[in-house]
Enzyme design. Structure first.
Site, PDB file in Angstrom:
ATOM      1  N   PHE A  19       0.800  -1.454   0.140  1.00 39.15           N
ATOM      2  CA  PHE A  19      -0.188   0.087  -0.336  1.00 39.15           C
ATOM      3  C   PHE A  19       0.762   1.348   0.205  1.00 39.15           C
ATOM      4  CE2 PHE A  19      -3.172   3.008   2.005  1.00 39.15           C
ATOM      5  CZ  PHE A  19      -3.801   2.743   0.693  1.00 39.15           C
ATOM      6  N   ARG A  40      11.717   0.616   5.816  1.00 35.23           N
ATOM      7  CA  ARG A  40      12.853   0.442   6.908  1.00 35.23           C
ATOM      8  C   ARG A  40      13.846  -0.492   7.060  1.00 35.23           C
ATOM      9  NH1 ARG A  40       7.830  -0.660  10.672  1.00 35.23           N
ATOM     10  NH2 ARG A  40       7.070  -1.643   8.409  1.00 35.23           N
ATOM     11  N   GLY A 141     -10.083   3.903   2.795  1.00 40.57           N
ATOM     12  CA  GLY A 141     -11.249   3.573   1.056  1.00 40.57           C
ATOM     13  C   GLY A 141     -11.336   2.784   1.048  1.00 40.57           C
ATOM     14  N   ALA A 145      -4.169  -2.457  -3.971  1.00 43.59           N
ATOM     15  CA  ALA A 145      -2.767  -1.060  -3.581  1.00 43.59           C
ATOM     16  C   ALA A 145      -2.476  -1.765  -5.142  1.00 43.59           C
ATOM     17  CB  ALA A 145      -1.845  -2.359  -2.610  1.00 43.59           C
ATOM     18  N   LYS A 196     -14.431  -2.728   8.991  1.00 43.91           N
ATOM     19  CA  LYS A 196     -14.704  -3.525   7.724  1.00 43.91           C
ATOM     20  C   LYS A 196     -13.942  -4.527   7.340  1.00 43.91           C
ATOM     21  CE  LYS A 196     -10.599  -2.214   4.981  1.00 43.91           C
ATOM     22  NZ  LYS A 196     -10.002  -2.839   4.035  1.00 43.91           N
ATOM     23  N   ASP A 249     -15.593   0.040   0.835  1.00 40.63           N
ATOM     24  CA  ASP A 249     -14.479  -0.045   1.765  1.00 40.63           C
ATOM     25  C   ASP A 249     -14.993  -1.275   2.077  1.00 40.63           C
ATOM     26  OD1 ASP A 249     -12.164  -1.199   1.497  1.00 40.63           O
ATOM     27  OD2 ASP A 249     -11.441   0.398   3.683  1.00 40.63           O
ATOM     28  N   ARG A 260      -6.901  -9.726   1.953  1.00 46.66           N
ATOM     29  CA  ARG A 260      -6.280 -10.980   2.877  1.00 46.66           C
ATOM     30  C   ARG A 260      -7.581 -11.740   3.671  1.00 46.66           C
ATOM     31  NH1 ARG A 260      -1.767  -7.443   2.666  1.00 46.66           N
ATOM     32  NH2 ARG A 260      -2.326  -6.650   3.962  1.00 46.66           N
ATOM     33  N   GLU A 283      -5.286  -7.614   9.206  1.00 44.95           N
ATOM     34  CA  GLU A 283      -5.605  -6.231  10.374  1.00 44.95           C
ATOM     35  C   GLU A 283      -7.125  -6.739  10.836  1.00 44.95           C
ATOM     36  OE1 GLU A 283      -3.870  -3.788  11.184  1.00 44.95           O
ATOM     37  OE2 GLU A 283      -3.025  -2.710   9.866  1.00 44.95           O
TER      38      GLU A 283
END
Length: 333
Positions: A19, A40, A141, A145, A196, A249, A260, A283
């Site tokens: 993303f 990173r 929203g 990606a 969501k 979304d 996922r 998530e």
């Protein structure tokens, strides 16, 4: 952000996952900004510089020639807009790591869809704690990606404390195929994105268990009611759930196998119970337990969210959870 509209804003995207890479690509492709993708890990930044691609995150997609890559915090110097595109549970550590490198005038935007598991904080609240004095926004929203990076038409929402800031962000980050709508409801936009994911897991469970499209439709509609109650109880605007960051979304994430969260739910539905694998990657698995806990503290009913959390935690199997949902007292819709 820059007070001179003729100067292209400097945008730094922190987090070189799918993303973050997609957002950096679409911002750089608009030619209206100076954009750097901050990884990173130096090996990721070096690969992107050398190949013009981020094969680890977005295989097969060429990135704009004008996009810069770095692994150094110094890349944040002078940034007008900083996008935090790492997973929600990594936000606090990232804010602590990069906070001193971010200029006082920078606007910081979280692009993750979750809540901090340990505290139940919204990500804008977390960032305000760690980076006081900054304007904090949220981008959320319906947008995968790969779709964004490929230049497929996508519309999302960016919310900030006031409409002027939100509009500036929308104008700076939008492009020919990527449209952002400004909002001031940071709470509603964030919770739409977080909740969501939980409902997408529920829809995946239904699909994996072979329970039919009617059950999915019921989950989506009743799930929206849960989202609306939770948003209002947390101080957001209940109507936000009807927009891109809520309904939009949810429909995308609950119906597309690119999600996922949906795929994780399908695996749960096929197995009939949690097996301890995969939850750390989605998530919605974090959001389910946090939302169920916070809902209890707020005294609001969220039976679907509570059922998903219980299944993921191994406290209920799918069949028992379904029986409990279907045997709840009959109430007016």
């Amino acid at each position: 952000m820059s007070d001179n509209p003729t100067i292209a804003p400097k945008i730094v995207v922190v987090g070189a996952g799918a993303f973050g890479t997609a957002l950096a690509a679409v911002a750089a492709a608009s030619a209206n900004a100076n954009v750097t993708l901050l990884s990173r890990r130096e090996e990721v930044a070096e690969e992107c510089r050398r190949t013009g691609r981020n094969e680890r995150a977005l295989p097969g997609i060429a990135l704009p020639a004008g996009l810069g890559f770095s692994s150094e915090a110094a890349a944040l110097a002078g940034a007008d807009i900083v996008l935090f595109a790492m997973p929600s549970q990594e936000h606090r550590a990232a804010a602590q790591q990069y906070g001193t490198a971010i200029g006082a005038d920078a606007t910081i935007v979280t692009c993750a869809k979750g809540m901090e598991q340990s505290t139940g904080r919204l990500l804008t609240e977390l960032l305000a704690e760690e980076l006081p004095g900054h304007r904090i926004g949220v981008l959320s929203g319906p947008g995968f990606a790969a779709d964004i990076a490929k230049g497929l038409p996508t519309a999302m929402v960016v919310a900030a404390p006031d409409m002027a800031v939100a509009t500036e962000l929308a104008e700076a980050l939008s492009g020919p195929t990527f449209r952002l709508y400004p909002s001031t409801d940071r709470i509603g936009v964030q919770l739409g994105g977080a909740l969501k994911n939980v409902l997408a897991i529920a829809c995946g469970i239904v699909e994996g268990a072979g329970l039919g499209d009617s059950a999915r439709a019921a989950l989506i509609s009743r799930g929206l009611a849960e989202m609306s109650r939770f948003i209002a109880a947390r101080g957001g605007e209940a109507d936000t759930v009807r927009g891109l960051s809520g309904l939009g979304d949810l429909v995308l994430t609950a119906t597309s196998h690119q999600s996922r969260n949906l795929r994780f739910g399908i695996a749960l539905g096929k197995n009939g119970r949690a097996d301890g694998r995969g939850a750390e990657l989605v998530e919605g698995a974090f959001a389910a337990s946090v939302a169920a806990r916070v809902a209890g503290d707020l005294g609001i009913e969220m039976p679907i969210t509570e059922a998903v959390a219980a299944i993921i935690d191994g406290k209920l199997d799918v069949r028992t959870a379904l029986e409990q949902l279907m045997s709840r007292p009959i109430t007016q819709e």
